[in-house]
Write a protein that holds these residues in place. Structure first.
Motif, PDB file in Angstrom:
ATOM      1  N   UNK A  12      19.071  27.933 -55.335  1.00  0.00           N
ATOM      2  CA  UNK A  12      18.731  29.183 -53.654  1.00  0.00           C
ATOM      3  C   UNK A  12      18.220  27.900 -52.805  1.00  0.00           C
ATOM      4  N   UNK A  13      17.667  27.193 -52.529  1.00  0.00           N
ATOM      5  CA  UNK A  13      17.051  26.369 -51.404  1.00  0.00           C
ATOM      6  C   UNK A  13      17.899  25.580 -50.937  1.00  0.00           C
ATOM      7  N   UNK A  14      18.916  24.947 -51.784  1.00  0.00           N
ATOM      8  CA  UNK A  14      20.083  24.163 -50.972  1.00  0.00           C
ATOM      9  C   UNK A  14      21.403  24.808 -50.836  1.00  0.00           C
ATOM     10  N   UNK A  15      20.992  26.522 -51.250  1.00  0.00           N
ATOM     11  CA  UNK A  15      22.287  27.313 -50.598  1.00  0.00           C
ATOM     12  C   UNK A  15      21.512  27.517 -48.831  1.00  0.00           C
ATOM     13  N   UNK A  16      20.818  27.706 -48.441  1.00  0.00           N
ATOM     14  CA  UNK A  16      20.750  28.267 -47.156  1.00  0.00           C
ATOM     15  C   UNK A  16      20.205  26.786 -46.431  1.00  0.00           C
ATOM     16  N   UNK A  17      19.665  26.194 -46.823  1.00  0.00           N
ATOM     17  CA  UNK A  17      19.571  24.390 -46.528  1.00  0.00           C
ATOM     18  C   UNK A  17      21.042  23.962 -46.002  1.00  0.00           C
ATOM     19  N   UNK A  18      21.589  24.296 -47.013  1.00  0.00           N
ATOM     20  CA  UNK A  18      22.939  23.572 -46.571  1.00  0.00           C
ATOM     21  C   UNK A  18      23.536  24.886 -45.767  1.00  0.00           C
ATOM     22  N   UNK A  19      23.616  26.126 -45.920  1.00  0.00           N
ATOM     23  CA  UNK A  19      23.689  26.485 -44.625  1.00  0.00           C
ATOM     24  C   UNK A  19      23.118  26.845 -43.644  1.00  0.00           C
ATOM     25  N   UNK A  20      22.017  25.904 -43.446  1.00  0.00           N
ATOM     26  CA  UNK A  20      21.508  25.895 -41.750  1.00  0.00           C
ATOM     27  C   UNK A  20      21.990  24.393 -41.382  1.00  0.00           C
ATOM     28  N   UNK A  21      23.167  23.542 -42.366  1.00  0.00           N
ATOM     29  CA  UNK A  21      23.295  21.945 -41.742  1.00  0.00           C
ATOM     30  C   UNK A  21      22.534  21.757 -41.723  1.00  0.00           C
ATOM     31  N   UNK A  22      21.796  21.603 -42.771  1.00  0.00           N
ATOM     32  CA  UNK A  22      21.001  20.768 -43.360  1.00  0.00           C
ATOM     33  C   UNK A  22      20.781  20.130 -44.792  1.00  0.00           C
ATOM     34  N   UNK A  23      20.900  18.766 -44.957  1.00  0.00           N
ATOM     35  CA  UNK A  23      21.463  17.959 -46.420  1.00  0.00           C
ATOM     36  C   UNK A  23      20.840  18.069 -47.018  1.00  0.00           C
ATOM     37  N   UNK A  24      20.847  18.891 -48.260  1.00  0.00           N
ATOM     38  CA  UNK A  24      19.475  18.703 -49.170  1.00  0.00           C
ATOM     39  C   UNK A  24      20.101  17.733 -50.739  1.00  0.00           C
ATOM     40  N   UNK A  25      19.393  17.104 -51.241  1.00  0.00           N
ATOM     41  CA  UNK A  25      19.160  16.070 -52.080  1.00  0.00           C
ATOM     42  C   UNK A  25      18.644  16.557 -53.446  1.00  0.00           C
ATOM     43  N   UNK A  26      19.143  17.151 -54.658  1.00  0.00           N
ATOM     44  CA  UNK A  26      18.426  16.631 -55.571  1.00  0.00           C
ATOM     45  C   UNK A  26      18.026  15.651 -56.876  1.00  0.00           C
ATOM     46  N   UNK A  27      16.456  15.351 -57.161  1.00  0.00           N
ATOM     47  CA  UNK A  27      16.272  14.335 -57.214  1.00  0.00           C
ATOM     48  C   UNK A  27      17.471  13.561 -57.862  1.00  0.00           C
ATOM     49  N   UNK A  28      18.084  13.639 -59.306  1.00  0.00           N
ATOM     50  CA  UNK A  28      18.645  13.125 -59.815  1.00  0.00           C
ATOM     51  C   UNK A  28      20.977  12.985 -59.672  1.00  0.00           C
ATOM     52  N   UNK A  29      20.296  14.712 -58.973  1.00  0.00           N
ATOM     53  CA  UNK A  29      22.027  14.189 -58.844  1.00  0.00           C
ATOM     54  C   UNK A  29      22.461  13.867 -57.455  1.00  0.00           C
ATOM     55  N   UNK A  30      21.465  13.633 -56.511  1.00  0.00           N
ATOM     56  CA  UNK A  30      21.730  13.788 -54.952  1.00  0.00           C
ATOM     57  C   UNK A  30      22.893  11.863 -55.405  1.00  0.00           C
ATOM     58  N   UNK A  31      21.556  10.996 -56.243  1.00  0.00           N
ATOM     59  CA  UNK A  31      22.375   9.950 -56.244  1.00  0.00           C
ATOM     60  C   UNK A  31      23.406   9.789 -57.196  1.00  0.00           C
ATOM     61  N   UNK A  32      23.705   9.937 -58.021  1.00  0.00           N
ATOM     62  CA  UNK A  32      24.926  10.345 -58.902  1.00  0.00           C
ATOM     63  C   UNK A  32      26.129  10.680 -57.732  1.00  0.00           C
ATOM     64  N   UNK A  33      25.837  12.276 -57.225  1.00  0.00           N
ATOM     65  CA  UNK A  33      27.132  12.339 -56.263  1.00  0.00           C
ATOM     66  C   UNK A  33      26.817  11.015 -55.380  1.00  0.00           C
ATOM     67  N   UNK A  34      26.099  10.592 -54.402  1.00  0.00           N
ATOM     68  CA  UNK A  34      26.251   8.873 -53.571  1.00  0.00           C
ATOM     69  C   UNK A  34      27.424   8.466 -54.592  1.00  0.00           C
ATOM     70  N   UNK A  35      27.151   8.030 -55.672  1.00  0.00           N
ATOM     71  CA  UNK A  35      27.856   7.476 -55.935  1.00  0.00           C
ATOM     72  C   UNK A  35      29.682   7.643 -56.433  1.00  0.00           C
ATOM     73  N   UNK A  36      30.023   9.054 -56.428  1.00  0.00           N
ATOM     74  CA  UNK A  36      30.365   9.433 -57.166  1.00  0.00           C
ATOM     75  C   UNK A  36      31.793  10.124 -55.596  1.00  0.00           C
ATOM     76  N   UNK A  37      31.095  10.751 -55.124  1.00  0.00           N
ATOM     77  CA  UNK A  37      31.852  10.828 -53.406  1.00  0.00           C
ATOM     78  C   UNK A  37      31.477  10.124 -52.466  1.00  0.00           C
ATOM     79  N   UNK A  38      32.869   9.432 -51.670  1.00  0.00           N
ATOM     80  CA  UNK A  38      32.775   9.139 -51.123  1.00  0.00           C
ATOM     81  C   UNK A  38      32.884   9.037 -49.394  1.00  0.00           C
ATOM     82  N   UNK A  39      32.960   9.218 -48.411  1.00  0.00           N
ATOM     83  CA  UNK A  39      33.998   9.494 -47.028  1.00  0.00           C
ATOM     84  C   UNK A  39      34.287   9.256 -47.376  1.00  0.00           C
TER      85      UNK A  39
END
Length: 143
Positions: A116-143
């Motif tokens: 819920x927090x991530x949904x609200x913050x991303x709707x506001x245009x803020x980039x939210x990273x979860x503790x473990x999953x944010x780092x793994x997502x950075x490895x998987x997802x490239x610009x």
């Protein structure tokens, strides 16, 4: 636990909405398929597939939402099948069962609130990273 960071560019309104929806998809699926743990993962996966060619901001948040649901699938499935075995076989509910169920409930509550927090913050245009999953997502997802 949850970290707000800067993103390489400022996402547009449409991107913010889609990114927020990637988190909300798992919550809607939770309500629809509460006893079956795979429903949340499937809903998030199909939303990911629909947006995998979207902008980097949308893809990144769809990937993070999918990874967080994949982590919950294992513990939720174990609790589901353990409960089924207690209800429909000779197995008895033990202290270990109740401790595990309590732990699963805590993990799920934490996931719900962080989603819920991530949904609200991303709707506001803020980039939210979860503790473990944010780092793994950075490895998987490239610009």
């Amino acid at each position: 636990m949850i970290q707000e960071t800067t993103f390489p560019y400022k996402p547009g309104e449409h991107e913010c909405e889609k990114s927020s929806n990637s988190y909300l998809m798992s919550l809607v699926a939770l309500i629809a398929g509460l006893p079956l743990p795979i429903i949340n993962l499937l809903a998030t996966f199909f939303f990911y597939l629909a947006n995998r060619k979207g902008t980097y901001f949308v893809r990144w948040h769809c990937t993070q939402a999918l990874l967080s649901q994949m982590a919950l699938l294992g513990i939720n499935s174990a609790s589901f099948w353990w409960t089924v075995s207690i209800l429909f076989s000779d197995e008895k509910a033990s202290n270990e069962y109740f401790a595990y169920i309590f732990t699963v409930i805590l993990f799920n509550l934490f996931e719900i609130f962080s989603t819920i927090y991530a949904a609200v913050q991303t709707r506001k245009g803020k980039h939210v990273q979860f503790l473990f999953f944010g780092n793994v997502t950075n490895l998987i997802c490239r610009p």
